[in-house]
Design a protein around this motif. Structure first.
Motif, PDB file in Angstrom:
ATOM      1  N   PRO A 110      60.161  43.038  24.453  1.00 25.99           N
ATOM      2  CA  PRO A 110      59.477  44.171  23.805  1.00 25.99           C
ATOM      3  C   PRO A 110      58.220  44.620  24.535  1.00 25.99           C
ATOM      4  O   PRO A 110      57.728  45.718  24.298  1.00 25.99           O
ATOM      5  CB  PRO A 110      59.129  43.615  22.419  1.00 25.99           C
ATOM      6  CG  PRO A 110      59.051  42.134  22.617  1.00 25.99           C
ATOM      7  CD  PRO A 110      60.097  41.812  23.641  1.00 25.99           C
ATOM      8  N   TYR A 111      57.685  43.771  25.430  1.00 29.20           N
ATOM      9  CA  TYR A 111      56.433  44.088  26.106  1.00 29.20           C
ATOM     10  C   TYR A 111      56.632  44.939  27.364  1.00 29.20           C
ATOM     11  O   TYR A 111      55.664  45.399  27.955  1.00 29.20           O
ATOM     12  CB  TYR A 111      55.704  42.802  26.496  1.00 29.20           C
ATOM     13  CG  TYR A 111      55.496  41.847  25.345  1.00 29.20           C
ATOM     14  CD1 TYR A 111      54.780  42.224  24.210  1.00 29.20           C
ATOM     15  CD2 TYR A 111      56.027  40.559  25.375  1.00 29.20           C
ATOM     16  CE1 TYR A 111      54.601  41.360  23.152  1.00 29.20           C
ATOM     17  CE2 TYR A 111      55.845  39.674  24.316  1.00 29.20           C
ATOM     18  CZ  TYR A 111      55.133  40.075  23.216  1.00 29.20           C
ATOM     19  OH  TYR A 111      54.945  39.213  22.167  1.00 29.20           O
ATOM     20  N   GLN A 128      51.039  44.756  33.883  1.00 32.08           N
ATOM     21  CA  GLN A 128      50.997  45.580  32.674  1.00 32.08           C
ATOM     22  C   GLN A 128      51.683  44.861  31.516  1.00 32.08           C
ATOM     23  O   GLN A 128      51.161  44.864  30.389  1.00 32.08           O
ATOM     24  CB  GLN A 128      51.684  46.923  32.924  1.00 32.08           C
ATOM     25  CG  GLN A 128      51.745  47.803  31.674  1.00 32.08           C
ATOM     26  CD  GLN A 128      52.280  49.177  31.970  1.00 32.08           C
ATOM     27  OE1 GLN A 128      51.556  50.035  32.453  1.00 32.08           O
ATOM     28  NE2 GLN A 128      53.560  49.403  31.693  1.00 32.08           N
ATOM     29  N   ARG A 129      52.825  44.214  31.780  1.00 28.63           N
ATOM     30  CA  ARG A 129      53.515  43.486  30.728  1.00 28.63           C
ATOM     31  C   ARG A 129      52.634  42.375  30.169  1.00 28.63           C
ATOM     32  O   ARG A 129      52.567  42.166  28.954  1.00 28.63           O
ATOM     33  CB  ARG A 129      54.825  42.884  31.265  1.00 28.63           C
ATOM     34  CG  ARG A 129      55.610  42.143  30.205  1.00 28.63           C
ATOM     35  CD  ARG A 129      56.685  41.250  30.796  1.00 28.63           C
ATOM     36  NE  ARG A 129      57.379  40.516  29.739  1.00 28.63           N
ATOM     37  CZ  ARG A 129      56.906  39.431  29.147  1.00 28.63           C
ATOM     38  NH1 ARG A 129      55.732  38.922  29.524  1.00 28.63           N
ATOM     39  NH2 ARG A 129      57.579  38.834  28.179  1.00 28.63           N
ATOM     40  N   LYS A 130      51.958  41.660  31.054  1.00 25.74           N
ATOM     41  CA  LYS A 130      51.059  40.580  30.628  1.00 25.74           C
ATOM     42  C   LYS A 130      49.970  41.121  29.706  1.00 25.74           C
ATOM     43  O   LYS A 130      49.674  40.521  28.659  1.00 25.74           O
ATOM     44  CB  LYS A 130      50.425  39.937  31.862  1.00 25.74           C
ATOM     45  CG  LYS A 130      49.300  38.962  31.562  1.00 25.74           C
ATOM     46  CD  LYS A 130      48.609  38.535  32.850  1.00 25.74           C
ATOM     47  CE  LYS A 130      47.323  37.762  32.558  1.00 25.74           C
ATOM     48  NZ  LYS A 130      46.573  37.440  33.800  1.00 25.74           N
ATOM     49  N   TYR A 131      49.402  42.269  30.054  1.00 24.87           N
ATOM     50  CA  TYR A 131      48.329  42.843  29.242  1.00 24.87           C
ATOM     51  C   TYR A 131      48.863  43.372  27.910  1.00 24.87           C
ATOM     52  O   TYR A 131      48.204  43.245  26.878  1.00 24.87           O
ATOM     53  CB  TYR A 131      47.627  43.958  30.011  1.00 24.87           C
ATOM     54  CG  TYR A 131      46.764  43.464  31.154  1.00 24.87           C
ATOM     55  CD1 TYR A 131      46.302  42.156  31.198  1.00 24.87           C
ATOM     56  CD2 TYR A 131      46.406  44.319  32.194  1.00 24.87           C
ATOM     57  CE1 TYR A 131      45.507  41.701  32.231  1.00 24.87           C
ATOM     58  CE2 TYR A 131      45.603  43.877  33.239  1.00 24.87           C
ATOM     59  CZ  TYR A 131      45.166  42.563  33.254  1.00 24.87           C
ATOM     60  OH  TYR A 131      44.371  42.112  34.282  1.00 24.87           O
ATOM     61  N   LEU A 174      48.515  50.450  23.653  1.00 22.72           N
ATOM     62  CA  LEU A 174      48.958  50.193  22.286  1.00 22.72           C
ATOM     63  C   LEU A 174      49.829  51.337  21.765  1.00 22.72           C
ATOM     64  O   LEU A 174      50.871  51.106  21.153  1.00 22.72           O
ATOM     65  CB  LEU A 174      47.746  49.994  21.377  1.00 22.72           C
ATOM     66  CG  LEU A 174      48.025  49.640  19.920  1.00 22.72           C
ATOM     67  CD1 LEU A 174      48.792  48.329  19.819  1.00 22.72           C
ATOM     68  CD2 LEU A 174      46.714  49.528  19.137  1.00 22.72           C
ATOM     69  N   ASP A 175      49.410  52.577  22.035  1.00 27.62           N
ATOM     70  CA  ASP A 175      50.187  53.747  21.588  1.00 27.62           C
ATOM     71  C   ASP A 175      51.568  53.760  22.229  1.00 27.62           C
ATOM     72  O   ASP A 175      52.565  54.121  21.585  1.00 27.62           O
ATOM     73  CB  ASP A 175      49.444  55.037  21.923  1.00 27.62           C
ATOM     74  CG  ASP A 175      48.206  55.240  21.055  1.00 27.62           C
ATOM     75  OD1 ASP A 175      48.096  54.565  20.017  1.00 27.62           O
ATOM     76  OD2 ASP A 175      47.349  56.066  21.440  1.00 27.62           O
ATOM     77  N   ALA A 176      51.638  53.384  23.513  1.00 33.53           N
ATOM     78  CA  ALA A 176      52.931  53.362  24.211  1.00 33.53           C
ATOM     79  C   ALA A 176      53.850  52.305  23.615  1.00 33.53           C
ATOM     80  O   ALA A 176      55.062  52.516  23.488  1.00 33.53           O
ATOM     81  CB  ALA A 176      52.716  53.106  25.700  1.00 33.53           C
ATOM     82  N   PHE A 177      53.262  51.163  23.242  1.00 37.82           N
ATOM     83  CA  PHE A 177      54.063  50.112  22.608  1.00 37.82           C
ATOM     84  C   PHE A 177      54.611  50.606  21.268  1.00 37.82           C
ATOM     85  O   PHE A 177      55.785  50.405  20.958  1.00 37.82           O
ATOM     86  CB  PHE A 177      53.207  48.863  22.411  1.00 37.82           C
ATOM     87  CG  PHE A 177      53.928  47.733  21.718  1.00 37.82           C
ATOM     88  CD1 PHE A 177      54.714  46.849  22.428  1.00 37.82           C
ATOM     89  CD2 PHE A 177      53.810  47.555  20.338  1.00 37.82           C
ATOM     90  CE1 PHE A 177      55.395  45.810  21.790  1.00 37.82           C
ATOM     91  CE2 PHE A 177      54.480  46.520  19.697  1.00 37.82           C
ATOM     92  CZ  PHE A 177      55.272  45.649  20.425  1.00 37.82           C
ATOM     93  N   LYS A 180      57.425  53.040  21.619  1.00 35.53           N
ATOM     94  CA  LYS A 180      58.690  52.363  21.915  1.00 35.53           C
ATOM     95  C   LYS A 180      59.212  51.624  20.692  1.00 35.53           C
ATOM     96  O   LYS A 180      60.431  51.524  20.498  1.00 35.53           O
ATOM     97  CB  LYS A 180      58.485  51.388  23.073  1.00 35.53           C
ATOM     98  CG  LYS A 180      59.755  50.665  23.498  1.00 35.53           C
ATOM     99  CD  LYS A 180      59.506  49.732  24.675  1.00 35.53           C
ATOM    100  CE  LYS A 180      60.800  48.994  25.060  1.00 35.53           C
ATOM    101  NZ  LYS A 180      60.586  48.070  26.211  1.00 35.53           N
ATOM    102  N   HIS A 181      58.282  51.103  19.865  1.00 36.20           N
ATOM    103  CA  HIS A 181      58.663  50.330  18.675  1.00 36.20           C
ATOM    104  C   HIS A 181      57.944  50.928  17.459  1.00 36.20           C
ATOM    105  O   HIS A 181      56.972  50.359  16.948  1.00 36.20           O
ATOM    106  CB  HIS A 181      58.269  48.864  18.841  1.00 36.20           C
ATOM    107  CG  HIS A 181      58.742  48.234  20.118  1.00 36.20           C
ATOM    108  ND1 HIS A 181      60.057  47.926  20.353  1.00 36.20           N
ATOM    109  CD2 HIS A 181      58.058  47.868  21.231  1.00 36.20           C
ATOM    110  CE1 HIS A 181      60.174  47.383  21.556  1.00 36.20           C
ATOM    111  NE2 HIS A 181      58.985  47.338  22.107  1.00 36.20           N
ATOM    112  N   PRO A 182      58.404  52.079  16.970  1.00 31.50           N
ATOM    113  CA  PRO A 182      57.670  52.784  15.895  1.00 31.50           C
ATOM    114  C   PRO A 182      57.549  52.004  14.596  1.00 31.50           C
ATOM    115  O   PRO A 182      56.707  52.344  13.757  1.00 31.50           O
ATOM    116  CB  PRO A 182      58.498  54.072  15.699  1.00 31.50           C
ATOM    117  CG  PRO A 182      59.840  53.767  16.284  1.00 31.50           C
ATOM    118  CD  PRO A 182      59.610  52.799  17.397  1.00 31.50           C
TER     119      PRO A 182
END
Length: 309
Positions: A110-111, A128-131, A174-177, A180-182
């Motif tokens: 999911p990241y 980026q995935r780590k962050y 955070l918004d991008a996550f 992707k996962h609303p």
């Protein structure tokens, strides 16, 4: 705890039963810590936040075993009763718990947000995935965006890039996550951690209870478990059963250790195996024991024999 007391848990490559490590993250970063691998540091307790006032529904995780106090690279070297171990951990455990409660199954990773969102600052997708992972875990703990962003920057004071990220930049991640996962919209940064810890501690309690009744030691590190390598298939089966019993669904898990990979030919009277088939299998990476480890094992064996008498 009685089972742990009579179990030899050690790291064969260590020349001493105590060692020093430098804390790298959190408010104590930079401080030296002395850790004992001896019997004085195997006792575990469950810690419930707010205790009776919280109706035992907040926290409840198992703490204090020395295996929780060492770096993850060293955990892969742990031997239990002189046998190599494997560490099995849940994938994105708390995000999966939350998402499943919202009736949405998360993707395997999911990241992973795809392309770079802040290419001027974060230059690789791995970074980026780590962050993103750290930011989401902080968001599950925090009760506001501002606190989550500050906790993110405080996690590793040696990470100059992480420290430099502004609230606006972290907000973009955070918004991008959430895009992707609303299902997480309005859920993150609302102080979910202690409630989710209660759920994962119930799962851990079932897993530990199962193996303790069978006289098989298993070491808990919140969302992962260490067990003798030959017990790994049973551990994974019990993880699924315990998770389903507590939550009514399962969460994927995998093995964190490096392993030796082999290929062998298998044949038999099962369909598809009438002719030889190449099958991949794994064996644990074994560690050459130091003389000090052998001495510690000998002393422990003598103590165990005397205590039983």
């Amino acid at each position: 705890n009685k089972l742990l007391k009579r179990t030899f848990i050690d790291i064969p490559s260590y020349t001493s039963s105590t060692f020093k490590r430098t804390i790298t993250k959190g408010p104590n970063a930079g401080r030296q810590q002395t850790i004992s691998l001896g019997p004085d540091n195997k006792f575990v307790v469950r810690v419930f936040n707010e205790g009776l006032a919280g109706k035992w529904q907040r926290g409840g995780r198992f703490y204090r075993g020395w295996w929780q106090q060492i770096d993850k690279e060293d955990r892969s070297k742990i031997y239990i009763n002189d046998k190599p171990t494997l560490e099995v951990d849940f994938k994105a455990f708390h995000p999966n718990l939350l998402s499943n409660e919202l009736s949405v199954r998360l993707a395997d990773d999911p990241y992973d947000l795809g392309g770079l969102l802040l290419p001027d600052v974060i230059t690789t997708t791995e970074q980026q995935r780590k962050y993103v992972k750290l930011l989401i875990l902080m968001g599950i703990n925090a009760d506001s965006d501002k606190k989550a962003f500050q906790a993110f920057r405080n996690d590793d004071r040696n990470d100059k890039i992480a420290i430099s990220l502004t609230n606006k930049q972290l907000g973009a991640l955070l918004d991008a996550f959430i895009e992707k996962h609303p299902q997480f919209d309005g859920i993150l940064n609302t102080g979910q951690a202690l409630r989710l810890m209660s759920i994962d501690s119930q799962i851990a309690n079932l897993v530990i209870d199962h193996f303790t009744q069978k006289d098989i030691p298993v070491l808990c590190i919140h969302d992962s478990f260490i067990i003798q390598y030959d017990k790994e298939p049973e551990l994974r089966r019990i993880l699924d059963q315990a998770t389903h019993q507590v939550t009514n669904y399962t969460i994927n898990h995998d093995i964190k250790n490096e392993r030796n990979t082999h290929t062998g030919k298998v044949t038999g009277n099962i369909k598809g195996y009438e002719e030889s088939v190449d099958v991949e299998y794994h064996t644990p990476v074994r560690i050459d024991p130091t003389s000090q480890y052998i001495d510690r094992k000998t002393k422990f064996t003598k103590w165990l024999s005397l205590s039983r008498q």
